[in-house]
Design a protein around this motif. Structure first.
Motif, PDB file in Angstrom:
ATOM      1  N   MET A 271       1.310  -1.073   0.283  1.00  0.00           N
ATOM      2  CA  MET A 271       0.258  -0.108  -0.044  1.00  0.00           C
ATOM      3  C   MET A 271       0.838   1.407   0.250  1.00  0.00           C
ATOM      4  SD  MET A 271      -2.589   1.233   2.921  1.00  0.00           S
ATOM      5  CE  MET A 271      -3.998   1.140   2.441  1.00  0.00           C
ATOM      6  N   THR A 272       0.556   2.122  -0.702  1.00  0.00           N
ATOM      7  CA  THR A 272       1.366   3.314  -0.748  1.00  0.00           C
ATOM      8  C   THR A 272       0.581   4.708  -0.241  1.00  0.00           C
ATOM      9  OG1 THR A 272       2.715   2.852  -2.791  1.00  0.00           O
ATOM     10  CG2 THR A 272       1.886   5.028  -2.256  1.00  0.00           C
ATOM     11  N   SER A 273       1.160   5.551   0.707  1.00  0.00           N
ATOM     12  CA  SER A 273       0.345   6.307   1.553  1.00  0.00           C
ATOM     13  C   SER A 273       1.295   7.536   0.264  1.00  0.00           C
ATOM     14  CB  SER A 273       0.560   6.204   2.760  1.00  0.00           C
ATOM     15  OG  SER A 273       2.826   7.298   3.010  1.00  0.00           O
ATOM     16  N   VAL A 274      -0.628   8.423   0.170  1.00  0.00           N
ATOM     17  CA  VAL A 274      -0.040   9.745  -0.535  1.00  0.00           C
ATOM     18  C   VAL A 274       0.360  10.472   0.639  1.00  0.00           C
ATOM     19  CG1 VAL A 274      -1.195  11.054  -1.923  1.00  0.00           C
ATOM     20  CG2 VAL A 274      -1.178   8.754  -2.303  1.00  0.00           C
ATOM     21  N   VAL A 275       0.574  11.875   0.549  1.00  0.00           N
ATOM     22  CA  VAL A 275       0.562  12.894   1.298  1.00  0.00           C
ATOM     23  C   VAL A 275      -0.320  14.075   0.695  1.00  0.00           C
ATOM     24  CG1 VAL A 275       1.864  14.876   2.784  1.00  0.00           C
ATOM     25  CG2 VAL A 275       2.726  12.022   2.811  1.00  0.00           C
ATOM     26  N   LEU A 276      -0.458  14.683   1.260  1.00  0.00           N
ATOM     27  CA  LEU A 276      -1.243  15.977   0.466  1.00  0.00           C
ATOM     28  C   LEU A 276      -1.137  17.468   1.077  1.00  0.00           C
ATOM     29  CD1 LEU A 276      -5.460  14.979   0.470  1.00  0.00           C
ATOM     30  CD2 LEU A 276      -3.606  14.910  -1.536  1.00  0.00           C
ATOM     31  N   LEU A 277       0.062  18.009   0.411  1.00  0.00           N
ATOM     32  CA  LEU A 277       0.485  19.117   1.020  1.00  0.00           C
ATOM     33  C   LEU A 277      -0.390  20.402   1.006  1.00  0.00           C
ATOM     34  CD1 LEU A 277       3.715  18.558   0.093  1.00  0.00           C
ATOM     35  CD2 LEU A 277       2.699  18.023   2.074  1.00  0.00           C
ATOM     36  N   PRO A 278      -0.727  21.405   1.542  1.00  0.00           N
ATOM     37  CA  PRO A 278      -1.754  22.431   0.988  1.00  0.00           C
ATOM     38  C   PRO A 278      -0.758  23.925  -0.303  1.00  0.00           C
ATOM     39  CG  PRO A 278      -0.625  22.852   2.869  1.00  0.00           C
ATOM     40  CD  PRO A 278      -0.199  21.550   3.034  1.00  0.00           C
ATOM     41  N   ALA A 279      -1.403  24.335  -1.198  1.00  0.00           N
ATOM     42  CA  ALA A 279      -1.102  25.512  -1.435  1.00  0.00           C
ATOM     43  C   ALA A 279      -0.551  26.105  -1.427  1.00  0.00           C
ATOM     44  CB  ALA A 279      -2.032  25.899  -2.413  1.00  0.00           C
ATOM     45  N   LYS A 280       0.911  26.580  -1.516  1.00  0.00           N
ATOM     46  CA  LYS A 280       2.006  27.023  -0.781  1.00  0.00           C
ATOM     47  C   LYS A 280       1.114  28.914  -0.903  1.00  0.00           C
ATOM     48  CE  LYS A 280       6.244  25.110  -0.966  1.00  0.00           C
ATOM     49  NZ  LYS A 280       7.312  24.932  -1.346  1.00  0.00           N
ATOM     50  N   ALA A 281       0.506  29.433  -1.726  1.00  0.00           N
ATOM     51  CA  ALA A 281      -0.276  30.848  -1.682  1.00  0.00           C
ATOM     52  C   ALA A 281      -1.155  30.712  -0.105  1.00  0.00           C
ATOM     53  CB  ALA A 281      -0.368  31.234  -2.761  1.00  0.00           C
ATOM     54  N   GLU A 282      -1.819  29.769  -0.303  1.00  0.00           N
ATOM     55  CA  GLU A 282      -2.848  29.889   0.656  1.00  0.00           C
ATOM     56  C   GLU A 282      -2.030  29.610   2.241  1.00  0.00           C
ATOM     57  OE1 GLU A 282      -6.081  29.876   1.263  1.00  0.00           O
ATOM     58  OE2 GLU A 282      -5.941  30.496  -0.606  1.00  0.00           O
ATOM     59  N   VAL A 283      -1.039  28.648   2.317  1.00  0.00           N
ATOM     60  CA  VAL A 283      -0.026  29.127   3.548  1.00  0.00           C
ATOM     61  C   VAL A 283       0.576  30.239   4.146  1.00  0.00           C
ATOM     62  CG1 VAL A 283       2.307  27.791   4.546  1.00  0.00           C
ATOM     63  CG2 VAL A 283       0.646  26.368   3.706  1.00  0.00           C
ATOM     64  N   ALA A 284       1.246  30.740   2.809  1.00  0.00           N
ATOM     65  CA  ALA A 284       1.582  32.240   3.057  1.00  0.00           C
ATOM     66  C   ALA A 284       0.723  33.065   3.668  1.00  0.00           C
ATOM     67  CB  ALA A 284       2.122  32.758   1.529  1.00  0.00           C
ATOM     68  N   ARG A 285      -0.278  32.959   2.960  1.00  0.00           N
ATOM     69  CA  ARG A 285      -2.131  33.871   3.398  1.00  0.00           C
ATOM     70  C   ARG A 285      -2.253  33.812   4.697  1.00  0.00           C
ATOM     71  NH1 ARG A 285      -7.581  34.561   3.221  1.00  0.00           N
ATOM     72  NH2 ARG A 285      -7.571  31.951   2.439  1.00  0.00           N
TER      73      ARG A 285
ATOM     74  N   THR B  70      -7.123  31.928  13.185  1.00  0.00           N
ATOM     75  CA  THR B  70      -6.655  32.100  12.127  1.00  0.00           C
ATOM     76  C   THR B  70      -5.748  30.954  12.607  1.00  0.00           C
ATOM     77  OG1 THR B  70      -5.229  34.163  13.064  1.00  0.00           O
ATOM     78  CG2 THR B  70      -6.876  34.880  11.132  1.00  0.00           C
ATOM     79  N   ALA B  71      -5.641  31.762  14.464  1.00  0.00           N
ATOM     80  CA  ALA B  71      -3.889  29.656  14.394  1.00  0.00           C
ATOM     81  C   ALA B  71      -4.760  28.938  14.218  1.00  0.00           C
ATOM     82  CB  ALA B  71      -4.104  29.828  15.907  1.00  0.00           C
ATOM     83  N   TYR B  72      -6.274  28.710  13.893  1.00  0.00           N
ATOM     84  CA  TYR B  72      -7.120  26.978  14.112  1.00  0.00           C
ATOM     85  C   TYR B  72      -6.841  26.659  12.421  1.00  0.00           C
ATOM     86  CZ  TYR B  72     -10.052  23.703  13.291  1.00  0.00           C
ATOM     87  OH  TYR B  72     -11.244  22.323  13.153  1.00  0.00           O
ATOM     88  N   THR B  73      -6.815  27.579  11.853  1.00  0.00           N
ATOM     89  CA  THR B  73      -6.984  27.720  10.483  1.00  0.00           C
ATOM     90  C   THR B  73      -5.476  27.077  10.042  1.00  0.00           C
ATOM     91  OG1 THR B  73      -8.442  28.793  10.405  1.00  0.00           O
ATOM     92  CG2 THR B  73      -7.180  28.523   8.603  1.00  0.00           C
ATOM     93  N   LEU B  74      -4.744  27.932  11.027  1.00  0.00           N
ATOM     94  CA  LEU B  74      -3.257  27.085   9.986  1.00  0.00           C
ATOM     95  C   LEU B  74      -2.365  26.167  10.695  1.00  0.00           C
ATOM     96  CD1 LEU B  74      -0.980  29.059   8.890  1.00  0.00           C
ATOM     97  CD2 LEU B  74      -0.483  29.705  11.245  1.00  0.00           C
ATOM     98  N   CYS B  75      -3.036  26.039  12.165  1.00  0.00           N
ATOM     99  CA  CYS B  75      -2.745  23.927  12.416  1.00  0.00           C
ATOM    100  C   CYS B  75      -3.695  23.640  11.487  1.00  0.00           C
ATOM    101  CB  CYS B  75      -3.002  24.063  14.145  1.00  0.00           C
ATOM    102  SG  CYS B  75      -2.494  25.287  15.405  1.00  0.00           S
ATOM    103  N   VAL B  76      -4.880  23.501  10.801  1.00  0.00           N
ATOM    104  CA  VAL B  76      -5.226  22.585  10.153  1.00  0.00           C
ATOM    105  C   VAL B  76      -4.192  22.367   9.140  1.00  0.00           C
ATOM    106  CG1 VAL B  76      -7.625  21.537   9.014  1.00  0.00           C
ATOM    107  CG2 VAL B  76      -7.344  23.140  10.728  1.00  0.00           C
ATOM    108  N   LEU B  77      -4.488  23.769   8.252  1.00  0.00           N
ATOM    109  CA  LEU B  77      -3.080  23.235   6.610  1.00  0.00           C
ATOM    110  C   LEU B  77      -2.192  22.749   6.983  1.00  0.00           C
ATOM    111  CD1 LEU B  77      -3.481  27.506   5.445  1.00  0.00           C
ATOM    112  CD2 LEU B  77      -4.513  24.642   4.383  1.00  0.00           C
ATOM    113  N   MET B  78      -1.529  23.168   8.428  1.00  0.00           N
ATOM    114  CA  MET B  78      -0.240  22.204   8.833  1.00  0.00           C
ATOM    115  C   MET B  78      -0.079  21.150   9.189  1.00  0.00           C
ATOM    116  SD  MET B  78       1.422  24.531   7.198  1.00  0.00           S
ATOM    117  CE  MET B  78       3.022  23.556   6.922  1.00  0.00           C
TER     118      MET B  78
END
Length: 83
Positions: free
Chosen positions: A1-15, A43-51
Motif C-alpha cells: 500500500m502506498t501512502s499519499v501526502v497532500l500538501l497545502p497550496a503555498k499561496a494559502e499557507v503564506a496568506r 487564524t491559529a486554528y486554520t494554520l494548525c489544520v493547514l499544517m
C-alpha cells in the motif's frame, strides 16, 4: 500500500501565516480585546489544520519551513581554533 501526502497550496499557507502574524501582533498589543483574541484563535486554528499540527506556534514554524526550507539541516562545522 502506498501512502499519499497532500500538501497545502503555498499561496494559502503564506496568506494564513501572514494573517496569523498580524493577529498575533494585535493580540500582544491588546491582550484583553475579545474580538482580537477570537480572530487570532481562528487564524491559529486554520494554520494548525493547514499544517497538520496541534499548536499554533508549531504550525507557524512548520509553515515558515514549508515556505522557506533551509538549504541544509546539518550543523555547520565548528570554526578552526588557531593558537
Amino acid at each position: 500500500m502506498t501512502s499519499v501526502v497532500l500538501l497545502p497550496a503555498k499561496a494559502e499557507v503564506a496568506r494564513h501565516l501572514k494573517l496569523y502574524r498580524s493577529w498575533e501582533r494585535l493580540l500582544i498589543a491588546h491582550p484583553c480585546d475579545r474580538a482580537v483574541r477570537t480572530q487570532f484563535e481562528n487564524t491559529a486554528y486554520t494554520l494548525c489544520v493547514l499544517m497538520g499540527e496541534c499548536t499554533a506556534r508549531v504550525a507557524a514554524d512548520a509553515a515558515e519551513e514549508y515556505l522557506h526550507p533551509r538549504a541544509s539541516r546539518r550543523p555547520r562545522p565548528a570554526p578552526e581554533v588557531r593558537g
